[in-house]
Scaffold this motif. Sequence first.
Motif, PDB file in Angstrom:
ATOM      1  N   LEU A 136       0.832  -1.207   0.000  1.00 33.95           N
ATOM      2  CA  LEU A 136       0.000   0.000   0.000  1.00 33.95           C
ATOM      3  C   LEU A 136       0.866   1.258   0.000  1.00 33.95           C
ATOM      4  O   LEU A 136       0.581   2.211  -0.722  1.00 33.95           O
ATOM      5  N   VAL A 137       1.923   1.261   0.804  1.00 25.57           N
ATOM      6  CA  VAL A 137       2.817   2.424   0.851  1.00 25.57           C
ATOM      7  C   VAL A 137       3.479   2.628  -0.503  1.00 25.57           C
ATOM      8  O   VAL A 137       3.581   3.744  -0.995  1.00 25.57           O
ATOM      9  N   GLN A 138       3.918   1.544  -1.125  1.00 19.42           N
ATOM     10  CA  GLN A 138       4.553   1.658  -2.435  1.00 19.42           C
ATOM     11  C   GLN A 138       3.561   2.136  -3.483  1.00 19.42           C
ATOM     12  O   GLN A 138       3.917   2.899  -4.374  1.00 19.42           O
ATOM     13  N   ALA A 139       2.321   1.713  -3.395  1.00 13.77           N
ATOM     14  CA  ALA A 139       1.296   2.175  -4.344  1.00 13.77           C
ATOM     15  C   ALA A 139       1.095   3.672  -4.196  1.00 13.77           C
ATOM     16  O   ALA A 139       0.966   4.390  -5.189  1.00 13.77           O
ATOM     17  N   CYS A 140       1.080   4.158  -2.966  1.00 16.48           N
ATOM     18  CA  CYS A 140       0.931   5.599  -2.750  1.00 16.48           C
ATOM     19  C   CYS A 140       2.131   6.352  -3.299  1.00 16.48           C
ATOM     20  O   CYS A 140       1.998   7.408  -3.897  1.00 16.48           O
ATOM     21  N   ALA A 141       3.321   5.791  -3.088  1.00 16.02           N
ATOM     22  CA  ALA A 141       4.533   6.450  -3.576  1.00 16.02           C
ATOM     23  C   ALA A 141       4.540   6.502  -5.100  1.00 16.02           C
ATOM     24  O   ALA A 141       4.963   7.488  -5.695  1.00 16.02           O
ATOM     25  N   SER A 142       4.056   5.437  -5.736  1.00 14.82           N
ATOM     26  CA  SER A 142       4.086   5.425  -7.195  1.00 14.82           C
ATOM     27  C   SER A 142       3.055   6.376  -7.791  1.00 14.82           C
ATOM     28  O   SER A 142       3.157   6.757  -8.937  1.00 14.82           O
ATOM     29  N   ALA A 143       2.048   6.774  -7.007  1.00 16.81           N
ATOM     30  CA  ALA A 143       1.027   7.688  -7.508  1.00 16.81           C
ATOM     31  C   ALA A 143       1.534   9.130  -7.568  1.00 16.81           C
ATOM     32  O   ALA A 143       1.005   9.943  -8.300  1.00 16.81           O
ATOM     33  N   THR A 144       2.553   9.441  -6.796  1.00 20.21           N
ATOM     34  CA  THR A 144       3.126  10.777  -6.750  1.00 20.21           C
ATOM     35  C   THR A 144       4.461  10.753  -7.488  1.00 20.21           C
ATOM     36  O   THR A 144       5.276   9.881  -7.231  1.00 20.21           O
ATOM     37  N   PRO A 145       4.709  11.700  -8.389  1.00 20.32           N
ATOM     38  CA  PRO A 145       6.005  11.698  -9.072  1.00 20.32           C
ATOM     39  C   PRO A 145       7.133  11.943  -8.072  1.00 20.32           C
ATOM     40  O   PRO A 145       6.963  12.666  -7.099  1.00 20.32           O
ATOM     41  N   SER A 146       8.269  11.309  -8.325  1.00 19.16           N
ATOM     42  CA  SER A 146       9.406  11.497  -7.421  1.00 19.16           C
ATOM     43  C   SER A 146       9.958  12.911  -7.558  1.00 19.16           C
ATOM     44  O   SER A 146       9.818  13.562  -8.584  1.00 19.16           O
ATOM     45  N   THR A 147      10.572  13.374  -6.479  1.00 20.86           N
ATOM     46  CA  THR A 147      11.178  14.700  -6.426  1.00 20.86           C
ATOM     47  C   THR A 147      12.634  14.580  -6.858  1.00 20.86           C
ATOM     48  O   THR A 147      13.354  13.720  -6.348  1.00 20.86           O
ATOM     49  N   SER A 195      23.524  12.951  -8.809  1.00 21.77           N
ATOM     50  CA  SER A 195      23.914  13.490 -10.109  1.00 21.77           C
ATOM     51  C   SER A 195      22.682  13.636 -10.982  1.00 21.77           C
ATOM     52  O   SER A 195      21.852  12.713 -11.051  1.00 21.77           O
ATOM     53  N   ALA A 196      22.556  14.768 -11.649  1.00 14.33           N
ATOM     54  CA  ALA A 196      21.481  15.022 -12.608  1.00 14.33           C
ATOM     55  C   ALA A 196      20.096  14.755 -12.013  1.00 14.33           C
ATOM     56  O   ALA A 196      19.227  14.185 -12.671  1.00 14.33           O
ATOM     57  N   GLY A 197      19.886  15.128 -10.746  1.00 15.66           N
ATOM     58  CA  GLY A 197      18.580  14.974 -10.126  1.00 15.66           C
ATOM     59  C   GLY A 197      18.264  13.580  -9.629  1.00 15.66           C
ATOM     60  O   GLY A 197      17.152  13.306  -9.191  1.00 15.66           O
ATOM     61  N   GLN A 198      19.241  12.672  -9.681  1.00 15.41           N
ATOM     62  CA  GLN A 198      19.028  11.274  -9.288  1.00 15.41           C
ATOM     63  C   GLN A 198      20.030  10.879  -8.208  1.00 15.41           C
ATOM     64  O   GLN A 198      21.207  11.209  -8.310  1.00 15.41           O
ATOM     65  N   ALA A 199      19.563  10.175  -7.187  1.00 17.13           N
ATOM     66  CA  ALA A 199      20.436   9.633  -6.141  1.00 17.13           C
ATOM     67  C   ALA A 199      20.589   8.135  -6.362  1.00 17.13           C
ATOM     68  O   ALA A 199      19.628   7.438  -6.698  1.00 17.13           O
ATOM     69  N   THR A 206      18.956   2.643  -6.970  1.00 15.22           N
ATOM     70  CA  THR A 206      18.481   4.028  -6.948  1.00 15.22           C
ATOM     71  C   THR A 206      17.796   4.352  -5.627  1.00 15.22           C
ATOM     72  O   THR A 206      17.273   3.478  -4.945  1.00 15.22           O
ATOM     73  N   LEU A 207      17.811   5.629  -5.321  1.00 14.45           N
ATOM     74  CA  LEU A 207      17.083   6.192  -4.184  1.00 14.45           C
ATOM     75  C   LEU A 207      16.137   7.232  -4.774  1.00 14.45           C
ATOM     76  O   LEU A 207      16.593   8.194  -5.399  1.00 14.45           O
ATOM     77  N   LYS A 208      14.844   7.047  -4.600  1.00 19.33           N
ATOM     78  CA  LYS A 208      13.872   8.008  -5.118  1.00 19.33           C
ATOM     79  C   LYS A 208      13.186   8.680  -3.936  1.00 19.33           C
ATOM     80  O   LYS A 208      12.718   8.014  -3.013  1.00 19.33           O
ATOM     81  N   LEU A 209      13.121   9.986  -3.987  1.00 18.68           N
ATOM     82  CA  LEU A 209      12.506  10.779  -2.933  1.00 18.68           C
ATOM     83  C   LEU A 209      11.106  11.190  -3.368  1.00 18.68           C
ATOM     84  O   LEU A 209      10.918  11.709  -4.470  1.00 18.68           O
ATOM     85  N   TYR A 210      10.141  10.977  -2.474  1.00 22.08           N
ATOM     86  CA  TYR A 210       8.776  11.409  -2.708  1.00 22.08           C
ATOM     87  C   TYR A 210       8.405  12.385  -1.600  1.00 22.08           C
ATOM     88  O   TYR A 210       8.638  12.107  -0.418  1.00 22.08           O
ATOM     89  N   VAL A 211       7.871  13.524  -1.969  1.00 20.04           N
ATOM     90  CA  VAL A 211       7.438  14.531  -0.999  1.00 20.04           C
ATOM     91  C   VAL A 211       5.974  14.832  -1.293  1.00 20.04           C
ATOM     92  O   VAL A 211       5.629  15.214  -2.407  1.00 20.04           O
TER      93      VAL A 211
END
Length: 122
Positions: free
Chosen positions: A15-26, A77-81, A93-98
């Motif tokens: 469920l948490v991952q589904a919510c994260a995928s609904a919001t574009p990463s920062t 680098s280039a907006g990606q961790a 990869t590390l993707k940030l969602y805010v």
Amino acid sequence: MRQLRFVGLAVLLLLVQACASATPSTPVTSIDQIAGKWKGTVTIGPRVEFLYLTIGADRTLIAIWGSITARGTVAVSAGQATYQMAPPIQEGTLKLYVDGGKRQLYMESMDSGFYATVTPES
């Protein structure tokens, strides 16, 4: 009873991952955006375990789950961790969602065998 708890934890993780995928990463343009102490869950194959993650301002990484303590580094680098750590050897990869000021970090290994969702420790 223990299996039921792990099933519940796995469902919560999905469920948490589904919510994260609904919001574009920062975009991550600075280590300061992700530095700090995080906690959440990690899925490795069929196992789900608690994960404690520390990312230092000096780009160091410490990840603890089960009996494993992995150490590594984070690059921005280039907006990606991205991260590299061992043992076991992992990189990905590390993707940030805010969303509404609440941060969530999603880790995924290049081989998709390791993925985690963590939030800042209080």
